[in-house]
Design a protein around this motif. Structure first.
Motif, PDB file in Angstrom:
ATOM      1  N   GLU A 112       0.832  -1.202   0.000  1.00 52.51           N
ATOM      2  CA  GLU A 112       0.000   0.000   0.000  1.00 52.51           C
ATOM      3  C   GLU A 112       0.871   1.259   0.000  1.00 52.51           C
ATOM      4  O   GLU A 112       0.614   2.209  -0.758  1.00 52.51           O
ATOM      5  N   GLN A 113       1.904   1.240   0.845  1.00 54.56           N
ATOM      6  CA  GLN A 113       2.790   2.397   0.932  1.00 54.56           C
ATOM      7  C   GLN A 113       3.580   2.584  -0.365  1.00 54.56           C
ATOM      8  O   GLN A 113       3.753   3.719  -0.851  1.00 54.56           O
ATOM      9  N   ALA A 114       4.045   1.460  -0.928  1.00 54.14           N
ATOM     10  CA  ALA A 114       4.819   1.552  -2.171  1.00 54.14           C
ATOM     11  C   ALA A 114       3.960   2.087  -3.317  1.00 54.14           C
ATOM     12  O   ALA A 114       4.403   2.948  -4.096  1.00 54.14           O
ATOM     13  N   ASN A 115       2.754   1.581  -3.419  1.00 58.49           N
ATOM     14  CA  ASN A 115       1.849   2.076  -4.468  1.00 58.49           C
ATOM     15  C   ASN A 115       1.533   3.563  -4.273  1.00 58.49           C
ATOM     16  O   ASN A 115       1.424   4.332  -5.240  1.00 58.49           O
ATOM     17  N   LYS A 116       1.381   3.927  -2.999  1.00 55.84           N
ATOM     18  CA  LYS A 116       1.111   5.338  -2.715  1.00 55.84           C
ATOM     19  C   LYS A 116       2.268   6.218  -3.159  1.00 55.84           C
ATOM     20  O   LYS A 116       2.070   7.275  -3.776  1.00 55.84           O
ATOM     21  N   VAL A 117       3.488   5.754  -2.854  1.00 56.05           N
ATOM     22  CA  VAL A 117       4.684   6.521  -3.241  1.00 56.05           C
ATOM     23  C   VAL A 117       4.829   6.559  -4.751  1.00 56.05           C
ATOM     24  O   VAL A 117       5.085   7.620  -5.359  1.00 56.05           O
ATOM     25  N   ILE A 118       4.666   5.404  -5.372  1.00 53.94           N
ATOM     26  CA  ILE A 118       4.816   5.331  -6.836  1.00 53.94           C
ATOM     27  C   ILE A 118       3.795   6.208  -7.535  1.00 53.94           C
ATOM     28  O   ILE A 118       4.110   6.964  -8.478  1.00 53.94           O
ATOM     29  N   ASN A 119       2.551   6.107  -7.082  1.00 56.85           N
ATOM     30  CA  ASN A 119       1.499   6.932  -7.702  1.00 56.85           C
ATOM     31  C   ASN A 119       1.760   8.418  -7.496  1.00 56.85           C
ATOM     32  O   ASN A 119       1.574   9.249  -8.417  1.00 56.85           O
ATOM     33  N   ALA A 120       2.187   8.750  -6.281  1.00 58.54           N
ATOM     34  CA  ALA A 120       2.460  10.172  -5.991  1.00 58.54           C
ATOM     35  C   ALA A 120       3.643  10.674  -6.816  1.00 58.54           C
ATOM     36  O   ALA A 120       3.610  11.781  -7.371  1.00 58.54           O
ATOM     37  N   LEU A 121       4.681   9.814  -6.879  1.00 62.65           N
ATOM     38  CA  LEU A 121       5.859  10.221  -7.665  1.00 62.65           C
ATOM     39  C   LEU A 121       5.509  10.357  -9.141  1.00 62.65           C
ATOM     40  O   LEU A 121       5.997  11.261  -9.829  1.00 62.65           O
ATOM     41  N   THR A 122       4.669   9.453  -9.610  1.00 67.41           N
ATOM     42  CA  THR A 122       4.258   9.552 -11.032  1.00 67.41           C
ATOM     43  C   THR A 122       3.536  10.867 -11.296  1.00 67.41           C
ATOM     44  O   THR A 122       3.770  11.533 -12.313  1.00 67.41           O
ATOM     45  N   LEU A 123       2.665  11.223 -10.362  1.00 72.42           N
ATOM     46  CA  LEU A 123       1.920  12.468 -10.510  1.00 72.42           C
ATOM     47  C   LEU A 123       2.861  13.669 -10.426  1.00 72.42           C
ATOM     48  O   LEU A 123       2.767  14.620 -11.219  1.00 72.42           O
ATOM     49  N   ILE A 124       3.798  13.595  -9.447  1.00 65.07           N
ATOM     50  CA  ILE A 124       4.746  14.703  -9.269  1.00 65.07           C
ATOM     51  C   ILE A 124       5.645  14.834 -10.491  1.00 65.07           C
ATOM     52  O   ILE A 124       5.921  15.944 -10.980  1.00 65.07           O
ATOM     53  N   ILE A 125       6.113  13.687 -10.977  1.00 66.84           N
ATOM     54  CA  ILE A 125       7.002  13.711 -12.159  1.00 66.84           C
ATOM     55  C   ILE A 125       6.275  14.325 -13.354  1.00 66.84           C
ATOM     56  O   ILE A 125       6.836  15.117 -14.130  1.00 66.84           O
ATOM     57  N   ASP A 126       5.008  13.980 -13.485  1.00 66.77           N
ATOM     58  CA  ASP A 126       4.228  14.531 -14.610  1.00 66.77           C
ATOM     59  C   ASP A 126       4.100  16.049 -14.495  1.00 66.77           C
ATOM     60  O   ASP A 126       4.317  16.796 -15.469  1.00 66.77           O
TER      61      ASP A 126
END
Length: 365
Positions: A161-175
């Motif tokens: 859950e934490q990893a997906n949260k980080v990955i999703n957030a990073l993807t959004l931030i990177i975009d």
């Protein structure tokens, strides 16, 4: 030949008395030479009655012969009866001795078997306790593994859950950060995007998270520096994605290992349970066998003294019967000797009278 038989014979001779002949008187004088005894006195009385009732000396000789034959036949009959009865006693004694020997052997065997069963029951009981302890340990191990597995799954779910949260957030931030460094984006818009990204990171990760701190720094650097930060964020996201993939793969292996462990534990539990059931059955069988043997021993302890007593009683009865036979034999032999002497005396008297009569007849001629 008993005194009763003498009395019966005497009564059958008759009660009419007459004077004895000279030959009879002479014979009775010879009888007075007999040793004094109840039997010889009865015999003399019988002969005297016979002679006094007119009986001839030849008749007396025949009567004594009958008495002698009767006594001898009585002894033969007694010998045969004694032999048969002694054989019966011997057979009974042998059978009782065999029974006693068998009972004592059975008692010895029962004692050995009781001791063997007692030792075996102790061993079986200890083995049962060991198996029960092993089953308890196995159940504890299973519960420990299940608890550990449940904790691992819970931790794994949190990590995913934490990893997906980080990955999703990073993807959004990177975009958004990519749009911020776009050459077509104005400086004002760029700062607005960076401020928004920082706020989102502050909300998602907290103020002290490395990503939040890194994003905060982007508001102070030029575009090339922000691009390098962007590349770093991409590396962080990719690393997180890789770690998540590895964690998922590790979880699959852990799940397989857990299933294998549960299968092995179940197999071992079934084997231990089956062995324990067999051990309990053996214990109950041996315990029942011990109860039966103990009951047999109690019966043997009753039967042996009874058999010993019966054997001793039979031996005593045999000895008493034999002594009674010896007593009768001795008494009868004494009677035979008396009657034999009487027979010889009368026979000699008859022979002497006959010779005298023959001599007188010759002289008269």
């Amino acid at each position: 030949m008993s005194l009763i038989r003498f009395n019966i014979l005497a009564l059958t001779i008759g009660v009419c008395l007459s004077a004895m002949t000279p030959q009879a008187s002479l014979l009775m004088k010879s009888f007075h030479q007999f040793s004094q005894s109840p039997y010889s006195d009865q015999l003399k009385e019988l002969v005297q009655i016979k002679l006094e009732t007119g009986g001839q000396v030849d008749e007396v000789l025949k009567l004594i012969q009958e008495l002698l034959d009767s006594l001898k036949q009585d002894q033969v009959d007694d010998d045969v009866a004694h032999s048969r009865q002694m054989a019966v006693f011997d057979q009974n004694i042998n059978e009782l001795e065999d029974d006693l020997s068998r009972l004592n052997t059975d008692l010895a065997n029962a004692n050995v078997l009781i001791q063997t069963l007692a030792e075996l029951l102790v061993i079986l009981r200890e083995t049962i306790l060991t198996y029960e302890k092993q089953l308890a340990i196995l159940n504890e191990q299973e519960q420990f593994i299940r608890n550990a597995r449940a904790a691992d799954i819970k931790a794994y779910n949190r990590r995913v859950e934490q990893a997906n949260k980080v990955i999703n957030a990073l993807t959004l931030i990177i975009d958004k950060l990519s749009r911020a460094v776009d050459q077509q984006t104005s400086e004002q818009d760029r700062q607005a995007i960076l401020t928004q990204i920082h706020a989102e990171c502050h909300e998602q990760f907290g103020p002290n998270h490395p990503v939040t701190i890194l994003i905060k720094l982007t508001t102070r650097f030029d575009v090339p520096t922000v691009q390098r930060i962007l590349e770093k964020l991409v590396q962080i996201r990719d690393g997180a994605s890789k770690s998540l993939s590895e964690d998922i793969a590790a979880e699959e292996v852990a799940s397989q290992n857990f299933d294998t462990s549960m299968s092995e534990i179940e197999t071992l539990r079934k084997r231990l349970s089956t062995d324990l059931e067999n051990l309990n059955q053996q214990f109950n069988d041996k315990l029942n066998q011990q109860k039966i043997v103990l009951a047999q021993k109690e019966q043997l302890l009753i039967d042996i003294p009874i058999t010993e007593e019966l054997l001793q009683l039979t031996k005593e009865q045999q000895e008493q019967y034999h002594q009674a036979y010896i007593s009768r034999q001795t008494q009868r032999q004494s009677e035979i000797e008396v009657v034999q002497k009487a027979y010889n005396l009368v026979f000699d008297h008859v022979d002497s009278v006959k010779k005298s009569e023959d001599l007188t007849a010759k002289l008269s001629n």
